[in-house]
Design a protein around this motif. Sequence first.
Motif, PDB file in Angstrom:
ATOM      1  N   SER A 166       0.895  -1.358   0.026  1.00 36.70           N
ATOM      2  CA  SER A 166       0.338   0.107   0.194  1.00 36.70           C
ATOM      3  C   SER A 166       0.977   1.076  -0.157  1.00 36.70           C
ATOM      4  N   SER A 167       0.121   2.478  -0.366  1.00 39.10           N
ATOM      5  CA  SER A 167       0.947   3.534  -0.260  1.00 39.10           C
ATOM      6  C   SER A 167       0.441   4.347   0.945  1.00 39.10           C
ATOM      7  N   ILE A 168       0.530   5.679   0.946  1.00 39.48           N
ATOM      8  CA  ILE A 168      -0.173   6.317   2.252  1.00 39.48           C
ATOM      9  C   ILE A 168      -1.675   6.115   2.343  1.00 39.48           C
ATOM     10  N   ILE A 169      -1.934   5.644   3.562  1.00 38.80           N
ATOM     11  CA  ILE A 169      -3.109   5.323   3.960  1.00 38.80           C
ATOM     12  C   ILE A 169      -3.999   6.354   4.545  1.00 38.80           C
ATOM     13  N   PHE A 170      -4.941   6.797   4.008  1.00 33.62           N
ATOM     14  CA  PHE A 170      -5.817   7.973   4.741  1.00 33.62           C
ATOM     15  C   PHE A 170      -7.230   7.771   5.082  1.00 33.62           C
ATOM     16  N   GLY A 171      -7.835   8.190   5.955  1.00 36.56           N
ATOM     17  CA  GLY A 171      -9.280   8.197   6.407  1.00 36.56           C
ATOM     18  C   GLY A 171      -9.313   8.733   7.637  1.00 36.56           C
ATOM     19  N   ARG A 172     -10.711   8.496   8.056  1.00 35.53           N
ATOM     20  CA  ARG A 172     -10.831   9.282   9.363  1.00 35.53           C
ATOM     21  C   ARG A 172     -10.135   8.521  10.584  1.00 35.53           C
TER      22      ARG A 172
END
Length: 262
Positions: A166-172
Motif C-alpha cells: 500500500s501507499s499512504i493510507i488515509f481516512g478518519r
Amino acid sequence: MKRLLIIGGSGYLGQHLLQSFSDSSPHLSTAFTHHSSSPPQSIPDAIIPFQLDLHTGQGFHSITNQFGQPDIVVNCAALSVPRACETDPALAMSVNVPSTLVKWLSSFTECNTLLIHLSTDQVYEGTKSFYKEDDETLPVNVYGKSKVAAEEYIFDNWSNFVILRSSIIFGRQTISPVSKSLPIQWMDGVLSKGQEAEFFHDEFRCPVYVKDVVNIIRLLTDRWISGSITVKRWLYQNLSEKWPDPFVYLVNVQMARKVNWF
C-alpha cells in the motif's frame, strides 16, 4: 469457529480492521496484538487482546495457549516512520521482518494459516508513478529495505501468503487515536490554524482510502475461509499480467474478479 489474528491491532489500519470484523463477522473468533502495556479503548469485549513483542517473540506462547492456531493472520505491525527506521536500522529490521511470527506459525503441526502481510510502495526507488508488482524493488531508505527483506523472508519461509503493498493510507481517525501523524488530520490541523503547509514534490505516491484496504482484506479472509481461494502465494499491488512461475502469482483485484477469485 474460524480464528482471525490481527498483529498490530492497536495501530491505524489494525483498529479499522477490528471495527469492521466486529461489526459484521460473528462467524469469526477474533484476537489482536498490541505492543503497548494496555490495549486501545473501546475494543469490543468479544475480541481478545494479547501483548506481543515482535522483536523478541514474547507473547506468542500466550496466544497459543489461550487462542490457538489462527486460520488467518493479518500482519499490520511495523516500525513505519522512516525517520525512526533511519535512527535504528537494526530495530527496524527486527520488527518489520516477521521472523518471530513465521517461526511461531511454523510451530503448529498443520501449516495451513493464511498470512496477509502489509508492505509498502517504498520498496521502489520512487522515480515514476504506477509501479507494477514485477517492477524491480530498489528502496532508498531503511524502511523500504526492511519491507523488501520482510517480503523475501515470507516468500522463502511460508507457503500461504498474500503481500499487499500500500501507499499512504488515509481516512478518519480511529476510536483510540494513534500517535502517528495521519495525512488528512495533519492537513486539517494546519489549515484550520491558517498556516501554510509545504508538501513533498519529489515523490510519486498513490494514497489509498483505509476502507478500501479493509475491504480487500475482508474479501481475502472470506474467500480463504470459504475455500474458494486456491492460489496460495500472492503479491498484490496494482496491475500485472506477467505469470513468471506456475506456483507464484502476481495478481490484482480486477484480474482476480475476472477469474472468480473475488
